[in-house]
Design an enzyme around this catalytic site. Structure first.
Site, mmCIF file in Angstrom:
data_model
loop_
_atom_site.group_PDB
_atom_site.id
_atom_site.type_symbol
_atom_site.label_atom_id
_atom_site.label_comp_id
_atom_site.label_asym_id
_atom_site.label_seq_id
_atom_site.Cartn_x
_atom_site.Cartn_y
_atom_site.Cartn_z
ATOM 1 N N ARG A 36 -14.763 -31.437 10.027
ATOM 2 C CA ARG A 36 -15.687 -30.372 9.601
ATOM 3 C C ARG A 36 -16.984 -30.948 9.034
ATOM 4 O O ARG A 36 -18.052 -30.363 9.216
ATOM 5 C CB ARG A 36 -15.015 -29.462 8.572
ATOM 6 C CG ARG A 36 -14.110 -28.424 9.216
ATOM 7 C CD ARG A 36 -13.442 -27.533 8.193
ATOM 8 N NE ARG A 36 -12.797 -26.386 8.847
ATOM 9 C CZ ARG A 36 -11.958 -25.580 8.243
ATOM 10 N NH1 ARG A 36 -11.638 -25.758 6.970
ATOM 11 N NH2 ARG A 36 -11.426 -24.564 8.899
ATOM 12 N N LYS A 197 -0.218 -20.612 6.125
ATOM 13 C CA LYS A 197 -0.891 -19.415 5.586
ATOM 14 C C LYS A 197 -0.300 -18.169 6.259
ATOM 15 O O LYS A 197 -0.934 -17.548 7.112
ATOM 16 C CB LYS A 197 -2.394 -19.465 5.851
ATOM 17 C CG LYS A 197 -3.178 -20.451 4.992
ATOM 18 C CD LYS A 197 -4.684 -20.319 5.296
ATOM 19 C CE LYS A 197 -5.505 -21.396 4.603
ATOM 20 N NZ LYS A 197 -6.922 -21.382 5.027
ATOM 21 N N GLY A 354 -8.323 -26.209 10.229
ATOM 22 C CA GLY A 354 -8.366 -27.495 9.534
ATOM 23 C C GLY A 354 -7.131 -28.351 9.813
ATOM 24 O O GLY A 354 -7.233 -29.490 10.279
ATOM 25 N N GLY A 377 -8.720 -19.199 11.054
ATOM 26 C CA GLY A 377 -8.691 -17.738 10.926
ATOM 27 C C GLY A 377 -9.876 -17.075 11.623
ATOM 28 O O GLY A 377 -9.711 -16.078 12.333
HETATM 29 C C1 3PG Z 1 -10.489 -22.378 6.299
HETATM 30 O O1 3PG Z 1 -10.169 -23.476 5.849
HETATM 31 O O2 3PG Z 1 -9.790 -21.762 7.126
HETATM 32 C C2 3PG Z 1 -11.809 -21.802 5.894
HETATM 33 O O3 3PG Z 1 -12.515 -22.729 5.134
HETATM 34 C C3 3PG Z 1 -11.603 -20.512 5.137
HETATM 35 O O4 3PG Z 1 -10.797 -20.738 4.023
HETATM 36 P P1 3PG Z 1 -9.981 -19.515 3.368
HETATM 37 O O5 3PG Z 1 -8.887 -19.182 4.333
HETATM 38 O O6 3PG Z 1 -9.483 -20.040 2.045
HETATM 39 O O7 3PG Z 1 -10.960 -18.379 3.204
HETATM 40 MG MG MG Z 2 -7.656 -22.585 7.528
#
Ligand code: 3PG
Ligand code: MG
Length: 395
Positions: A36, A197, A354, A377
């Site tokens: 990134r 997540k 990431g 996302g």
């Molecule tokens: C990610 O790492 O997917 C982006 O930087 C967004 O992060 P977040 O899901 O904490 O908003």
């Molecule tokens: Mg992410």
């Protein structure tokens, strides 16, 4: 596309607030994948070359509105300096007198990094006052954070309305590449969704099954589905309260003729550690004390078959605990399979996120993918056809 780019702005002598996503994986203060950071370098270099002064706005992790030293952006300075080949100064807040003084003192050729925007609770509420505080520091706003564009936050949305705004090089490149690869995808389309997540991505799965023919679910996400089907998942990472949602998604997928692929066999261990003693069992045989850390060999074989019959692959989220050997096996095997099919022209493959990018780099498969997005996302929401607030605000 109805937004401006850096080429449309007069940058000479201007302080340019650049929203970047440098939310990189880090272990004990060391950046483990700098993708990134490397990918925002073109915007920073182009602004510097045009005589502008880049001031970086970014979030890091999810500090929940509190100042947390382990989530300070200052630990990224050495990596940023290497990527930009220039000096990076730091302000300990993203608004206020100290940040203003640092912005005013910035010299041509220098870059200023502002502290984690999420140390302010107002950031994630898209608070206009916080946006105004940030906007005061610059004369132009450039959003280069495609991977955070699905968030309507002060530094991605509200601020874009307060200054002349444009898209950065990475934002442009991401949108163009995704449109080229996935604008009209060849079928069958397969999505691989995994990672940790879970709840934030579950809703997204409900929409994604309308767009894809196969949905391969792995990682913590898969555990949630196995539990919803009534299987014992021991001490595995999962969100058991999402049972109803998971069941609804499976029913909807059936109705839409989207085939959901869950692990048939699993790799379980009692410890979340590299080389923890482990066994391979059927998905419905997880011991009470066990944690599911990867998909097993039968699952890998099934995933390979699905990939072989696909024309398009979109991938976000590892299939197991990829950061711990040997629990990276399913992720690596699927990545190498996808890479080979891409090389031979059988599929178009796009991966993002990431952890996903870190995992694909580690497996050596990344270079063969059609396109690697820095976004997770945001990329999936783009795929769903949603308007991303950070992109919309540039119009
Ligand atoms: C990610 O790492 O997917 C982006 O930087 C967004 O992060 P977040 O899901 O904490 O908003
Ligand atoms: Mg992410």
């Amino acid at each position: 596309m109805s937004w401006k780019t850096l080429d449309d702005m007069d940058l000479n002598g201007k302080r340019v607030l650049v929203r970047v996503d440098i939310n990189v994986p880090i272990v004990d203060g060391v950046v483990t994948d700098s993708t990134r950071i490397r990918r925002i370098a073109p915007s920073v270099r182009d602004i510097l070359a045009a005589g502008g002064k880049p001031i970086l706005l970014a979030h890091f992790g999810r500090p929940g509105g509190e100042r947390r030293e382990n989530l300070s952006l200052n630990q990224l300075i050495p990596t940023l300096e290497r990527a930009f080949e220039t000096r990076v100064l730091f302000a300990a807040d993203c608004v206020g007198a100290g940040a203003q003084a640092a912005a005013d003192a910035l010299q041509p050729g220098e870059v200023l990094l502002l502290e984690n925007t999420r140390f302010h609770a107002a950031e994630t509420k898209n608070d206009p006052d916080l946006a105004e505080g940030m906007a005061k520091l610059g004369e132009i706003y450039c959003n280069d954070a495609f991977s955070a564009a699905h968030r309507a936050h002060s530094s991605t949305e509200a601020i874009a309305r307060l200054l002349p705004a444009c898209a950065g090089r990475l934002m442009q490149a991401e949108l163009e590449a995704l449109e080229t690869a996935l604008g009209a995808p060849n079928r069958p389309v397969t999505a691989v969704v995994g990672g940790a997540k879970v709840s934030s991505k579950l809703e997204l799965l409900g929409n994604l099954i309308e767009k894809v023919d196969y949905l391969i679910i792995g990682g913590g996400m898969a555990n949630t589905f196995l539990a919803a089907k009534g299987m014992n998942i021991g001490k595995s990472l999962a969100e058991r309260i999402m049972k109803e949602t998971a069941l609804e998604i499976m029913a909807k997928a059936d109705a839409l003729n989207c085939k959901i692929i869950l692990p048939k066999d699993i790799v379980v261990a009692e410890k979340f550690e590299s080389h923890a003693p482990h066994l391979i069992v059927d998905a419905d045989h997880c011991p009470d004390e066990g944690m599911i850390l990867d998909a097993g060999p039968e699952s890998i074989a099934e995933i390979s078959r699905v990939l072989e019959s696909s024309k398009t692959l979109i991938w976000n989220g590892p299939l197991g605990a990829f950061e711990l050997e040997p629990f990276d096996a399913a992720t690596n095997a699927a990545a190498l399979k996808a890479a080979a099919l891409t090389r031979s022209g059988q599929i178009v493959s796009v991966a993002g996120g990431g952890d996903t990018v870190a995992a694909l780099n580690a497996s050596g498969a990344a270079a063969d993918f059609t396109y690697i997005s820095t976004a997770g996302g945001a990329f999936l929401e783009w795929m769903e056809g949603k308007t991303l607030p950070g992109v919309a605000a540039l119009s």
